[in-house]
Design a protein around this motif. Structure first.
Motif, PDB file in Angstrom:
ATOM      1  N   VAL A  62       0.838  -1.205   0.000  1.00  0.00           N
ATOM      2  CA  VAL A  62       0.000   0.000   0.000  1.00  0.00           C
ATOM      3  C   VAL A  62       0.873   1.255   0.000  1.00  0.00           C
ATOM      4  O   VAL A  62       0.590   2.233  -0.702  1.00  0.00           O
ATOM      5  CB  VAL A  62      -0.946  -0.011   1.211  1.00  0.00           C
ATOM      6  N   GLY A  63       1.957   1.230   0.783  1.00  0.00           N
ATOM      7  CA  GLY A  63       2.856   2.374   0.817  1.00  0.00           C
ATOM      8  C   GLY A  63       3.526   2.628  -0.525  1.00  0.00           C
ATOM      9  O   GLY A  63       3.699   3.783  -0.926  1.00  0.00           O
TER      10      GLY A  63
ATOM     11  N   ALA B 155       0.959   4.203  -2.840  1.00  0.00           N
ATOM     12  CA  ALA B 155       0.750   5.602  -2.467  1.00  0.00           C
ATOM     13  C   ALA B 155       1.954   6.452  -2.851  1.00  0.00           C
ATOM     14  O   ALA B 155       1.808   7.608  -3.251  1.00  0.00           O
ATOM     15  CB  ALA B 155       0.487   5.708  -0.966  1.00  0.00           C
TER      16      ALA B 155
ATOM     17  N   ALA C 127       1.778   7.110  -6.536  1.00  0.00           N
ATOM     18  CA  ALA C 127       0.646   7.984  -6.832  1.00  0.00           C
ATOM     19  C   ALA C 127       0.957   9.433  -6.479  1.00  0.00           C
ATOM     20  O   ALA C 127       0.485  10.361  -7.144  1.00  0.00           O
ATOM     21  CB  ALA C 127      -0.595   7.505  -6.079  1.00  0.00           C
ATOM     22  N   ALA C 128       1.743   9.624  -5.433  1.00  0.00           N
ATOM     23  CA  ALA C 128       2.066  10.985  -4.980  1.00  0.00           C
ATOM     24  C   ALA C 128       3.497  11.373  -5.357  1.00  0.00           C
ATOM     25  O   ALA C 128       4.092  12.223  -4.692  1.00  0.00           O
ATOM     26  CB  ALA C 128       1.874  11.080  -3.468  1.00  0.00           C
TER      27      ALA C 128
END
Length: 214
Positions: free
Chosen positions: A98-99, A102, A105-106
């Motif tokens: 998940v990290g 993310a 994505a960022a």
């Protein structure tokens, strides 16, 4: 052999050791996490004062490290409570996946944050300097006075705008992809880089010629 000393303890204490030892280890883990976080905050505070880092830059780093320490402490505590290593590894890989998603994505936001850190550490320019951001050294670019540097943008007071006070917000990551021409604070900006449009507007317009008819 290593646990032979237990035979010298009272029976009620021997039964309590199964709870006391993990409890003592958990207390040590929590105390170590608190101490490590406190030491890191002191180091970041000293580094911020020494290198004059803004609070907006040091705060995200402190928050990320705080969560890493907290997550590590929770995993160690769960291990002391008897949670199997396979369950912990599955949870860790899930959080890591998940990290990673993310993070990608960022990426644009994180790249600007990292470039802001480099601007404060390396110091290619400072607030109060005049800079020009160029695609190449031959082409003209955005030019102005640096009035602010935050986590995402470097803000310039545009020197070529029709009116003073116009601001340009340039992403920090773009600064490291372009040629930057710099005039340090106290050095005057060349006249050809200043408000030429204002000078043109300040001139009195030519009177219209009367219409003539044959």
């Amino acid at each position: 052999m290593p646990l032979r000393w237990r035979t010298y303890l009272p029976e009620w204490m021997q039964n309590s050791l199964e709870l006391l030892i993990p409890g003592f280890q958990i207390v040590l883990i929590i105390a170590g996490a608190i101490l490590l976080h406190s030491m890191f905050k002191r180091v970041m505070k000293r580094a911020g004062n020494h290198y004059q880092f803004p609070h907006e830059l040091t705060m995200p780093v402190t928050v990320v490290v705080r969560w890493l320490i907290l997550l590590s402490a929770v995993l160690l505590v769960l291990e002391r409570l008897g949670v199997s290593a396979s369950v912990l590894w599955t949870a860790f890989t899930g959080f890591a996946t998940v990290g990673a998603v993310a993070f990608f994505a960022a990426w644009s936001v994180l790249s600007n944050l990292f470039c802001a850190f480099l601007i404060f550490v390396v110091g290619p320019f400072r607030v109060g300097d005049h800079i020009e951001v160029l695609d190449t050294a031959e082409k003209l670019g955005a030019v102005g006075k640096v009035v602010d540097i935050n986590l995402l943008y470097t803000t310039l007071e545009d020197s070529t705008a029709p009116a003073p006070g116009t601001l340009l917000q340039i992403p920090n990551s773009l600064i490291f992809q372009r040629v930057v021409r710099r005039w340090p604070q106290g050095q005057s900006l060349p006249e050809n880089k200043q408000h030429t449009a204002i000078q043109a507007l300040g001139e009195s317009p030519a009177a219209p010629r009367p219409a003539t008819f044959p």
